[in-house]
Design a protein around this motif. Structure first.
Motif, PDB file in Angstrom:
ATOM      1  N   PRO A  42     -31.220   1.521   0.470  1.00 52.13           N
ATOM      2  CA  PRO A  42     -31.648   2.919   0.527  1.00 52.13           C
ATOM      3  C   PRO A  42     -32.529   3.208   1.739  1.00 52.13           C
ATOM      4  CG  PRO A  42     -32.976   1.748  -1.076  1.00 52.13           C
ATOM      5  CD  PRO A  42     -31.905   0.786  -0.613  1.00 52.13           C
ATOM      6  N   VAL A  43     -32.940   2.154   2.466  1.00 48.77           N
ATOM      7  CA  VAL A  43     -33.809   2.308   3.639  1.00 48.77           C
ATOM      8  C   VAL A  43     -33.079   1.786   4.872  1.00 48.77           C
ATOM      9  CG1 VAL A  43     -35.990   1.657   4.738  1.00 48.77           C
ATOM     10  CG2 VAL A  43     -35.906   2.078   2.266  1.00 48.77           C
ATOM     11  N   MET A  44     -33.033   2.615   5.916  1.00 50.68           N
ATOM     12  CA  MET A  44     -32.426   2.212   7.185  1.00 50.68           C
ATOM     13  C   MET A  44     -33.426   2.466   8.299  1.00 50.68           C
ATOM     14  SD  MET A  44     -28.919   3.686   8.890  1.00 50.68           S
ATOM     15  CE  MET A  44     -28.369   3.240  10.533  1.00 50.68           C
ATOM     16  N   MET A  45     -33.653   1.464   9.127  1.00 50.43           N
ATOM     17  CA  MET A  45     -34.515   1.606  10.291  1.00 50.43           C
ATOM     18  C   MET A  45     -33.654   1.603  11.552  1.00 50.43           C
ATOM     19  SD  MET A  45     -37.513  -0.874  11.733  1.00 50.43           S
ATOM     20  CE  MET A  45     -36.312  -1.791  12.695  1.00 50.43           C
ATOM     21  N   VAL A  46     -33.925   2.535  12.468  1.00 51.28           N
ATOM     22  CA  VAL A  46     -33.158   2.623  13.712  1.00 51.28           C
ATOM     23  C   VAL A  46     -34.113   2.427  14.887  1.00 51.28           C
ATOM     24  CG1 VAL A  46     -31.608   4.019  15.116  1.00 51.28           C
ATOM     25  CG2 VAL A  46     -31.552   4.234  12.620  1.00 51.28           C
ATOM     26  N   GLY A  47     -33.983   1.296  15.581  1.00 52.08           N
ATOM     27  CA  GLY A  47     -34.800   1.026  16.747  1.00 52.08           C
ATOM     28  C   GLY A  47     -34.160   1.560  18.018  1.00 52.08           C
ATOM     29  N   GLN A  48     -34.634   1.108  19.165  1.00 46.06           N
ATOM     30  CA  GLN A  48     -34.147   1.636  20.438  1.00 46.06           C
ATOM     31  C   GLN A  48     -33.063   0.725  21.036  1.00 46.06           C
ATOM     32  OE1 GLN A  48     -37.804   4.364  21.907  1.00 46.06           O
ATOM     33  NE2 GLN A  48     -37.733   2.359  22.832  1.00 46.06           N
ATOM     34  N   ALA A  49     -33.439  -0.458  21.483  1.00 48.41           N
ATOM     35  CA  ALA A  49     -32.503  -1.421  22.065  1.00 48.41           C
ATOM     36  C   ALA A  49     -33.181  -2.785  22.069  1.00 48.41           C
ATOM     37  CB  ALA A  49     -32.118  -1.013  23.490  1.00 48.41           C
ATOM     38  N   PRO A  50     -32.414  -3.853  21.984  1.00 47.34           N
ATOM     39  CA  PRO A  50     -33.034  -5.185  21.982  1.00 47.34           C
ATOM     40  C   PRO A  50     -33.603  -5.559  23.342  1.00 47.34           C
ATOM     41  CG  PRO A  50     -30.645  -5.366  22.055  1.00 47.34           C
ATOM     42  CD  PRO A  50     -30.961  -3.909  21.853  1.00 47.34           C
ATOM     43  N   GLY A  51     -34.567  -6.471  23.321  1.00 45.09           N
ATOM     44  CA  GLY A  51     -35.087  -7.061  24.544  1.00 45.09           C
ATOM     45  C   GLY A  51     -34.438  -8.411  24.786  1.00 45.09           C
ATOM     46  N   THR A  52     -34.926  -9.123  25.781  1.00 44.85           N
ATOM     47  CA  THR A  52     -34.318 -10.414  26.114  1.00 44.85           C
ATOM     48  C   THR A  52     -34.448 -11.421  24.970  1.00 44.85           C
ATOM     49  OG1 THR A  52     -36.390 -11.054  27.200  1.00 44.85           O
ATOM     50  CG2 THR A  52     -34.650 -10.137  28.589  1.00 44.85           C
ATOM     51  N   ARG A  53     -35.578 -11.423  24.266  1.00 44.11           N
ATOM     52  CA  ARG A  53     -35.773 -12.372  23.170  1.00 44.11           C
ATOM     53  C   ARG A  53     -34.799 -12.088  22.034  1.00 44.11           C
ATOM     54  NH1 ARG A  53     -39.346 -16.715  24.365  1.00 44.11           N
ATOM     55  NH2 ARG A  53     -40.809 -15.949  25.936  1.00 44.11           N
ATOM     56  N   GLU A  54     -34.580 -10.791  21.748  1.00 44.23           N
ATOM     57  CA  GLU A  54     -33.656 -10.425  20.685  1.00 44.23           C
ATOM     58  C   GLU A  54     -32.229 -10.862  21.023  1.00 44.23           C
ATOM     59  OE1 GLU A  54     -37.307  -8.343  19.892  1.00 44.23           O
ATOM     60  OE2 GLU A  54     -36.131  -8.456  21.738  1.00 44.23           O
ATOM     61  N   ILE A  55     -31.846 -10.732  22.301  1.00 45.96           N
ATOM     62  CA  ILE A  55     -30.515 -11.159  22.722  1.00 45.96           C
ATOM     63  C   ILE A  55     -30.364 -12.674  22.568  1.00 45.96           C
ATOM     64  CG2 ILE A  55     -28.985 -11.390  24.717  1.00 45.96           C
ATOM     65  CD1 ILE A  55     -29.015  -8.586  23.557  1.00 45.96           C
ATOM     66  N   LEU A  56     -31.392 -13.418  22.958  1.00 43.59           N
ATOM     67  CA  LEU A  56     -31.327 -14.875  22.867  1.00 43.59           C
ATOM     68  C   LEU A  56     -31.261 -15.354  21.419  1.00 43.59           C
ATOM     69  CD1 LEU A  56     -33.918 -15.896  25.627  1.00 43.59           C
ATOM     70  CD2 LEU A  56     -31.436 -16.297  25.675  1.00 43.59           C
ATOM     71  N   GLN A  57     -32.035 -14.702  20.537  1.00 42.40           N
ATOM     72  CA  GLN A  57     -32.100 -15.150  19.151  1.00 42.40           C
ATOM     73  C   GLN A  57     -31.115 -14.433  18.239  1.00 42.40           C
ATOM     74  OE1 GLN A  57     -36.044 -15.744  17.491  1.00 42.40           O
ATOM     75  NE2 GLN A  57     -36.971 -15.826  19.524  1.00 42.40           N
ATOM     76  N   GLY A  58     -30.557 -13.302  18.709  1.00 41.93           N
ATOM     77  CA  GLY A  58     -29.610 -12.554  17.896  1.00 41.93           C
ATOM     78  C   GLY A  58     -30.248 -11.896  16.693  1.00 41.93           C
ATOM     79  N   ILE A  59     -31.541 -11.557  16.811  1.00 41.08           N
ATOM     80  CA  ILE A  59     -32.294 -10.975  15.692  1.00 41.08           C
ATOM     81  C   ILE A  59     -33.064  -9.761  16.202  1.00 41.08           C
ATOM     82  CG2 ILE A  59     -34.075 -11.357  13.937  1.00 41.08           C
ATOM     83  CD1 ILE A  59     -33.484 -14.353  14.191  1.00 41.08           C
ATOM     84  N   PRO A  60     -32.953  -8.600  15.559  1.00 45.62           N
ATOM     85  CA  PRO A  60     -33.721  -7.437  16.014  1.00 45.62           C
ATOM     86  C   PRO A  60     -35.214  -7.596  15.750  1.00 45.62           C
ATOM     87  CG  PRO A  60     -32.538  -6.922  13.989  1.00 45.62           C
ATOM     88  CD  PRO A  60     -32.069  -8.278  14.426  1.00 45.62           C
ATOM     89  N   PHE A  61     -36.019  -7.054  16.643  1.00 40.67           N
ATOM     90  CA  PHE A  61     -37.486  -7.036  16.500  1.00 40.67           C
ATOM     91  C   PHE A  61     -38.038  -8.429  16.179  1.00 40.67           C
ATOM     92  CE2 PHE A  61     -37.018  -2.410  16.046  1.00 40.67           C
ATOM     93  CZ  PHE A  61     -38.083  -1.977  16.833  1.00 40.67           C
ATOM     94  N   CYS A  62     -37.688  -9.407  16.996  1.00 45.84           N
ATOM     95  CA  CYS A  62     -38.125 -10.780  16.716  1.00 45.84           C
ATOM     96  C   CYS A  62     -39.268 -11.236  17.616  1.00 45.84           C
ATOM     97  CB  CYS A  62     -36.950 -11.745  16.854  1.00 45.84           C
ATOM     98  SG  CYS A  62     -36.336 -11.946  18.545  1.00 45.84           S
ATOM     99  N   TRP A  63     -39.801 -10.325  18.472  1.00 44.87           N
ATOM    100  CA  TRP A  63     -40.843 -10.774  19.384  1.00 44.87           C
ATOM    101  C   TRP A  63     -42.082  -9.898  19.242  1.00 44.87           C
ATOM    102  CZ3 TRP A  63     -41.180 -15.401  20.745  1.00 44.87           C
ATOM    103  CH2 TRP A  63     -41.962 -15.830  21.826  1.00 44.87           C
ATOM    104  N   THR A  64     -42.788  -9.612  20.319  1.00 47.11           N
ATOM    105  CA  THR A  64     -44.105  -8.977  20.244  1.00 47.11           C
ATOM    106  C   THR A  64     -44.090  -7.652  19.501  1.00 47.11           C
ATOM    107  OG1 THR A  64     -44.656 -10.017  22.359  1.00 47.11           O
ATOM    108  CG2 THR A  64     -46.093  -8.249  21.605  1.00 47.11           C
ATOM    109  N   ALA A  65     -43.159  -6.758  19.848  1.00 48.14           N
ATOM    110  CA  ALA A  65     -43.093  -5.465  19.164  1.00 48.14           C
ATOM    111  C   ALA A  65     -42.811  -5.662  17.679  1.00 48.14           C
ATOM    112  CB  ALA A  65     -42.019  -4.582  19.805  1.00 48.14           C
ATOM    113  N   GLY A  66     -41.976  -6.647  17.356  1.00 47.71           N
ATOM    114  CA  GLY A  66     -41.674  -6.912  15.960  1.00 47.71           C
ATOM    115  C   GLY A  66     -42.892  -7.353  15.172  1.00 47.71           C
ATOM    116  N   LYS A  67     -43.757  -8.139  15.797  1.00 46.22           N
ATOM    117  CA  LYS A  67     -44.968  -8.578  15.099  1.00 46.22           C
ATOM    118  C   LYS A  67     -45.822  -7.383  14.702  1.00 46.22           C
ATOM    119  CE  LYS A  67     -45.431 -13.223  17.139  1.00 46.22           C
ATOM    120  NZ  LYS A  67     -44.094 -13.294  17.742  1.00 46.22           N
ATOM    121  N   THR A  68     -45.940  -6.415  15.617  1.00 44.53           N
ATOM    122  CA  THR A  68     -46.711  -5.203  15.303  1.00 44.53           C
ATOM    123  C   THR A  68     -46.020  -4.384  14.225  1.00 44.53           C
ATOM    124  OG1 THR A  68     -47.617  -5.108  17.540  1.00 44.53           O
ATOM    125  CG2 THR A  68     -47.663  -3.069  16.277  1.00 44.53           C
TER     126      THR A  68
END
Length: 225
Positions: A42-68
């Protein structure tokens, strides 16, 4: 289960993601495309675009912005693991736009945003969320005309998809370390107000019930009595 119901289930998302990972429509974008778990939520989050870390790990919001971002969500009862497994994580663009020569990540251009829009729009139709959380200006402007965070963060807005699906929108600022908007007024107050609205939404309460954050909080209250 009918064919229509099956198309809207986790299998429908899984098929969509199999097509997504093969997408190479935008020559200026760097893949492979990133997506979250195939969760009907029932909840959907829409971000902007992945960064280099997200591309390498294949996971959205997996780095600094994700921690916040996940600190914000934990403050209203859902830890990162629970959110990833219970909410549908989407984005306006699924590949890394590359670096801006003047510094920072490049903002995807209008053609790139349009070419990628079918992915998140299809996710909306498959998952049929009741609460959509657009994160950052690029995501917010896919749902409403205003580009000023001061005008849209801290309030709940109606959304109606082209097919007639209705949901509530509660925008958030992007949690980038380069942003100062949410660290000073009125951003601090508006962010807190937005998180309170998300916390009170029935869709958020539905996915929050089994979160370890909630269980720990309850245990603490029981122990204190």
């Amino acid at each position: 289960m009918s064919a229509a119901e099956e198309a809207r289930g986790p299998d429908g998302l899984a098929r969509l993601y199999r097509d997504l990972v093969d997408c190479r429509r935008c020559a200026g974008m760097q893949g492979p495309p990133v997506h979250g778990q195939a969760v009907i939520s029932p909840v959907m989050m829409v971000g902007q675009a992945p960064g280099t870390r997200e591309i390498l790990q294949g996971i959205p919001f997996c780095w600094t912005a994700g921690k916040t971002l996940f600190r914000w969500f934990e403050s209203i009862g859902i830890d990162e693991s629970t959110f990833r497994s219970r909410a549908l994580m989407s984005a306006v663009c699924r590949c890394f736009p590359g670096k801006n020569p003047k510094g920072g990540d490049r903002v995807p251009d209008a053609a790139e945003v349009e070419r990628c829009s079918g992915w998140w729009r299809t996710e909306v139709e498959i998952a049929r969320p009741r609460l959509i959380i657009p994160v950052g200006k690029l995501a917010i402007t896919q749902f409403m005309a205003s580009k000023r965070l001061n005008d849209v963060v801290g309030a709940q807005w109606p959304y109606r998809s082209p097919s007639g699906l209705e949901a509530d929108l509660i925008p958030l600022p992007h949690p980038s370390g380069a942003s100062t908007w949410f660290k000073m007024e009125p951003g601090k107050t508006l962010l807190a107000r937005a998180l309170s609205l998300i916390d009170a939404h029935p869709a958020w309460q539905e996915i929050r019930m089994s979160s370890p954050v909630v269980q720990t909080s309850r245990a603490g209250r029981i122990g204190a009595t």
